[in-house]
Design a protein around this motif. Structure first.
Motif, PDB file in Angstrom:
ATOM      1  N   VAL A   1      18.934 -53.057  -5.792  1.00 40.58           N
ATOM      2  CA  VAL A   1      19.011 -52.177  -4.628  1.00 40.58           C
ATOM      3  C   VAL A   1      18.661 -52.943  -3.358  1.00 40.58           C
ATOM      4  N   ALA A   2      17.569 -53.716  -3.396  1.00 39.03           N
ATOM      5  CA  ALA A   2      17.148 -54.461  -2.214  1.00 39.03           C
ATOM      6  C   ALA A   2      18.236 -55.423  -1.748  1.00 39.03           C
ATOM      7  N   SER A   3      18.828 -56.143  -2.688  1.00 44.33           N
ATOM      8  CA  SER A   3      19.906 -57.076  -2.349  1.00 44.33           C
ATOM      9  C   SER A   3      21.116 -56.346  -1.781  1.00 44.33           C
ATOM     10  N   ASP A   4      21.446 -55.194  -2.373  1.00 42.61           N
ATOM     11  CA  ASP A   4      22.608 -54.434  -1.912  1.00 42.61           C
ATOM     12  C   ASP A   4      22.391 -53.889  -0.499  1.00 42.61           C
ATOM     13  N   LEU A   5      21.171 -53.458  -0.203  1.00 46.50           N
ATOM     14  CA  LEU A   5      20.878 -52.952   1.138  1.00 46.50           C
ATOM     15  C   LEU A   5      21.063 -54.045   2.187  1.00 46.50           C
ATOM     16  N   ILE A   6      20.538 -55.217   1.897  1.00 44.45           N
ATOM     17  CA  ILE A   6      20.658 -56.321   2.850  1.00 44.45           C
ATOM     18  C   ILE A   6      22.106 -56.779   2.975  1.00 44.45           C
ATOM     19  N   ALA A   7      22.833 -56.809   1.859  1.00 44.83           N
ATOM     20  CA  ALA A   7      24.246 -57.180   1.908  1.00 44.83           C
ATOM     21  C   ALA A   7      25.032 -56.195   2.767  1.00 44.83           C
ATOM     22  N   MET A   8      24.758 -54.902   2.629  1.00 39.97           N
ATOM     23  CA  MET A   8      25.462 -53.905   3.427  1.00 39.97           C
ATOM     24  C   MET A   8      25.191 -54.097   4.912  1.00 39.97           C
ATOM     25  N   ALA A   9      23.927 -54.323   5.266  1.00 35.79           N
ATOM     26  CA  ALA A   9      23.595 -54.514   6.671  1.00 35.79           C
ATOM     27  C   ALA A   9      24.295 -55.747   7.246  1.00 35.79           C
ATOM     28  N   ASN A  10      24.340 -56.811   6.474  1.00 35.90           N
ATOM     29  CA  ASN A  10      25.014 -58.016   6.959  1.00 35.90           C
ATOM     30  C   ASN A  10      26.523 -57.820   7.066  1.00 35.90           C
ATOM     31  N   GLU A  11      27.096 -57.049   6.152  1.00 37.64           N
ATOM     32  CA  GLU A  11      28.534 -56.756   6.232  1.00 37.64           C
ATOM     33  C   GLU A  11      28.872 -55.946   7.486  1.00 37.64           C
ATOM     34  N   ARG A  12      27.923 -55.118   7.944  1.00 33.59           N
ATOM     35  CA  ARG A  12      28.153 -54.319   9.145  1.00 33.59           C
ATOM     36  C   ARG A  12      27.892 -55.109  10.426  1.00 33.59           C
ATOM     37  N   GLY A  13      27.405 -56.322  10.303  1.00 33.45           N
ATOM     38  CA  GLY A  13      27.186 -57.139  11.490  1.00 33.45           C
ATOM     39  C   GLY A  13      25.923 -57.971  11.429  1.00 33.45           C
ATOM     40  N   GLY A  14      24.923 -57.532  10.674  1.00 35.53           N
ATOM     41  CA  GLY A  14      23.680 -58.294  10.540  1.00 35.53           C
ATOM     42  C   GLY A  14      23.079 -58.638  11.881  1.00 35.53           C
ATOM     43  N   TYR A  15      22.961 -57.626  12.769  1.00 34.97           N
ATOM     44  CA  TYR A  15      22.575 -57.895  14.144  1.00 34.97           C
ATOM     45  C   TYR A  15      21.164 -58.457  14.256  1.00 34.97           C
ATOM     46  N   ASP A  16      20.259 -58.032  13.396  1.00 36.91           N
ATOM     47  CA  ASP A  16      18.855 -58.394  13.579  1.00 36.91           C
ATOM     48  C   ASP A  16      18.223 -58.721  12.229  1.00 36.91           C
ATOM     49  N   ASN A  17      16.969 -59.225  12.301  1.00 43.88           N
ATOM     50  CA  ASN A  17      16.193 -59.424  11.081  1.00 43.88           C
ATOM     51  C   ASN A  17      16.102 -58.102  10.321  1.00 43.88           C
ATOM     52  N   LEU A  18      16.128 -58.165   9.004  1.00 43.71           N
ATOM     53  CA  LEU A  18      16.023 -56.951   8.214  1.00 43.71           C
ATOM     54  C   LEU A  18      15.135 -57.195   7.012  1.00 43.71           C
ATOM     55  N   SER A  19      14.225 -56.271   6.782  1.00 41.59           N
ATOM     56  CA  SER A  19      13.257 -56.389   5.693  1.00 41.59           C
ATOM     57  C   SER A  19      13.133 -55.066   4.975  1.00 41.59           C
ATOM     58  N   THR A  20      12.846 -55.124   3.673  1.00 42.29           N
ATOM     59  CA  THR A  20      12.672 -53.904   2.889  1.00 42.29           C
ATOM     60  C   THR A  20      11.531 -54.054   1.896  1.00 42.29           C
ATOM     61  N   ILE A  21      10.863 -52.945   1.650  1.00 38.63           N
ATOM     62  CA  ILE A  21       9.949 -52.789   0.515  1.00 38.63           C
ATOM     63  C   ILE A  21      10.445 -51.579  -0.262  1.00 38.63           C
ATOM     64  N   LEU A  22      10.616 -51.719  -1.576  1.00 36.12           N
ATOM     65  CA  LEU A  22      10.955 -50.589  -2.438  1.00 36.12           C
ATOM     66  C   LEU A  22       9.893 -50.475  -3.520  1.00 36.12           C
ATOM     67  N   ALA A  23       9.468 -49.250  -3.823  1.00 29.57           N
ATOM     68  CA  ALA A  23       8.431 -49.047  -4.828  1.00 29.57           C
ATOM     69  C   ALA A  23       8.666 -47.733  -5.561  1.00 29.57           C
ATOM     70  N   LYS A  24       8.275 -47.713  -6.845  1.00 26.59           N
ATOM     71  CA  LYS A  24       8.338 -46.489  -7.637  1.00 26.59           C
ATOM     72  C   LYS A  24       7.291 -46.569  -8.740  1.00 26.59           C
ATOM     73  N   ASP A  25       6.945 -45.408  -9.289  1.00 24.80           N
ATOM     74  CA  ASP A  25       5.928 -45.352 -10.348  1.00 24.80           C
ATOM     75  C   ASP A  25       6.323 -44.272 -11.342  1.00 24.80           C
ATOM     76  N   SER A  26       6.812 -44.689 -12.503  1.00 26.30           N
ATOM     77  CA  SER A  26       7.290 -43.741 -13.510  1.00 26.30           C
ATOM     78  C   SER A  26       6.162 -42.992 -14.200  1.00 26.30           C
ATOM     79  N   ALA A  27       4.901 -43.384 -13.954  1.00 28.40           N
ATOM     80  CA  ALA A  27       3.772 -42.685 -14.566  1.00 28.40           C
ATOM     81  C   ALA A  27       3.343 -41.454 -13.783  1.00 28.40           C
ATOM     82  N   LEU A  28       3.973 -41.202 -12.651  1.00 33.53           N
ATOM     83  CA  LEU A  28       3.614 -40.041 -11.843  1.00 33.53           C
ATOM     84  C   LEU A  28       4.182 -38.762 -12.447  1.00 33.53           C
ATOM     85  N   ASP A  29       3.751 -37.625 -11.917  1.00 29.58           N
ATOM     86  CA  ASP A  29       4.302 -36.341 -12.338  1.00 29.58           C
ATOM     87  C   ASP A  29       5.800 -36.287 -12.056  1.00 29.58           C
ATOM     88  N   ALA A  30       6.513 -35.526 -12.895  1.00 26.13           N
ATOM     89  CA  ALA A  30       7.938 -35.307 -12.662  1.00 26.13           C
ATOM     90  C   ALA A  30       8.140 -34.471 -11.398  1.00 26.13           C
TER      91      ALA A  30
END
Length: 398
Positions: A342-371
């Motif tokens: 997902v992280a790679s795809d997000l950055i690839a999409m932004a660059n395909e649209r022009g990559g105007y500026d620096n772009l950074s992402t954090i993604l996190a999830k926890d499957s032990a949480l309540d549904a």
């Protein structure tokens, strides 16, 4: 808990710019007895073996950086960097707490890269202790009966939000201290928070953003509201949704941390917005700098075309097709096989649209949480629309 960080200088700056973004994650993960029985059944949790999590932190540089993940297993990516390929299993019952921080140094100013670095490192230093103390004080989560007098007091939501605000103000003062000693100017945006016991407590200054994407409900919710001129124009009704995506003043933010050499580092302060929202097993937290959203290099031309056409709906659709939208973010997160992809795809999409500026992402999830509960209540703040060029600081005169 799983997390991935990824960042890129952006295509436009690849041959002559630096990455002024900085990202950091600090994870405290504890396994004890049968673990915390949220989102799993007893048998599944009992089958979980020992597992440890690395703490990841990274600062942007002038080239493409690979993802870093909160797992031990990693492999060499195509670009030669470390790329995680293992994620927490769905039946993991370890108890996790995490600090996340993302900062986007103000472009065009003397030391935006230094400001973002100071921000993320100081905030993690300040909040990591809060995360551990809050976890240690709640032995009931593991069925451990520890007398209150022997453990730290578990902070309530308001106290944790106050700690997030204090950490951001501390980072602000440390940046001001740096500008005083270096006789320079350094500003940065920041989004930072504590992921703790089924809640995300967070604060922000500027126009970097946080989202929750929920797989059960199939929706994306924006958690932050930009401190920007465009946001104010949109709120007042002066511009419509389309104009807000490509407005010429999209580079102007109304609030940032840091400052100039004349400020007093011991008393300097900044207004921080804070919130707390519940998080669930099907949620993915996405924290991003505005370079992901505002990738379109032809924004100015698109704006003029739309206004000159009398805000024609068909031309407006051409704008929507050209820019990165929240709906596209949702689809990429929901369709991704794992967080690193997902992280790679997000950055690839932004660059395909022009990559105007620096772009950074954090993604996190926890499957032990309540549904996710049926009829999930909205956790979104009012959704803004903003685009970015070279950042200009507009002082808050209030």
């Amino acid at each position: 808990m799983d997390y991935v960080i990824d960042y890129d200088v952006g295509d436009r700056k690849r041959r002559g710019g630096i990455n002024e973004d900085s990202v950091a994650v600090s994870v405290f993960e504890q396994g004890h007895r049968d673990g915390l029985q949220r989102g799993t059944d007893d048998d599944a949790a009992a089958d979980v073996g020992p597992r440890s999590t690395e703490t990841g932190a990274a600062m942007g540089d002038a080239g493409r950086a690979s993802s870093a993940s909160g797992t031990e297993s990693s492999r060499q990516g195509d670009d030669g960097g470390s790329r995680a390929d293992a994620e927490e299993t769905a039946d993991s019952a370890n108890r996790s707490a995490a600090v996340v921080a993302l900062a986007d140094g103000a472009g065009g100013h003397d030391a935006g890269d230094v400001a973002s670095y100071i921000a993320t490192t100081v905030i993690c230093e300040e909040l990591a202790d809060v995360a551990v103390r809050a976890t240690r004080g709640d032995g009931d989560a593991f069925g451990v009966d520890v007398p209150d007098r022997l453990g730290p007091k578990v902070p309530d939501d308001g106290e944790i939000r106050a700690a997030v605000e204090d950490a951001i103000v501390t980072a602000h003062r440390e940046i001001v201290r740096y500008t005083t000693e270096a006789d320079t100017v350094a500003h940065t945006t920041v989004v930072a928070g504590l992921w703790l016991d089924g809640q995300f407590h967070y604060g922000w200054v500027g126009d970097s953003r946080a989202y929750l994407v929920n797989g059960a409900a199939g929706r994306i919710e924006r958690l932050t509201k930009d401190h920007s001129v465009v946001e104010e124009l949109h709120d007042s009704g002066a511009i419509d949704d389309v104009e807000a995506q490509v407005h010429p003043r999209g580079n102007e933010i109304t609030r940032a941390i840091g400052g100039a050499a004349e400020a007093d580092p011991d008393s300097a302060t900044v207004s921080v917005d804070t919130r707390s929202v519940p998080v669930y097993a099907e949620d993915v937290l996405l924290v991003t700098s505005d370079g992901l959203i505002d990738a379109q290099t032809d924004a100015h031309d698109l704006y003029n075309r739309y206004v000159d056409a009398g805000r024609d709906e068909r031309v407006g659709q051409q704008v929507w097709d050209a820019v990165v939208t929240d709906d596209e973010l949702r689809e990429l997160v929901l369709q991704g096989d794992d967080l690193a992809t997902v992280a790679s795809d997000l950055i690839a999409m932004a660059n395909e649209r022009g990559g105007y500026d620096n772009l950074s992402t954090i993604l996190a999830k926890d499957s032990a949480l309540d549904a996710t509960p049926p009829g999930l209540d909205s956790r979104a703040i009012d959704p803004p629309h903003v685009s970015e060029r070279e950042t200009v600081i507009i002082p808050d005169d209030s």
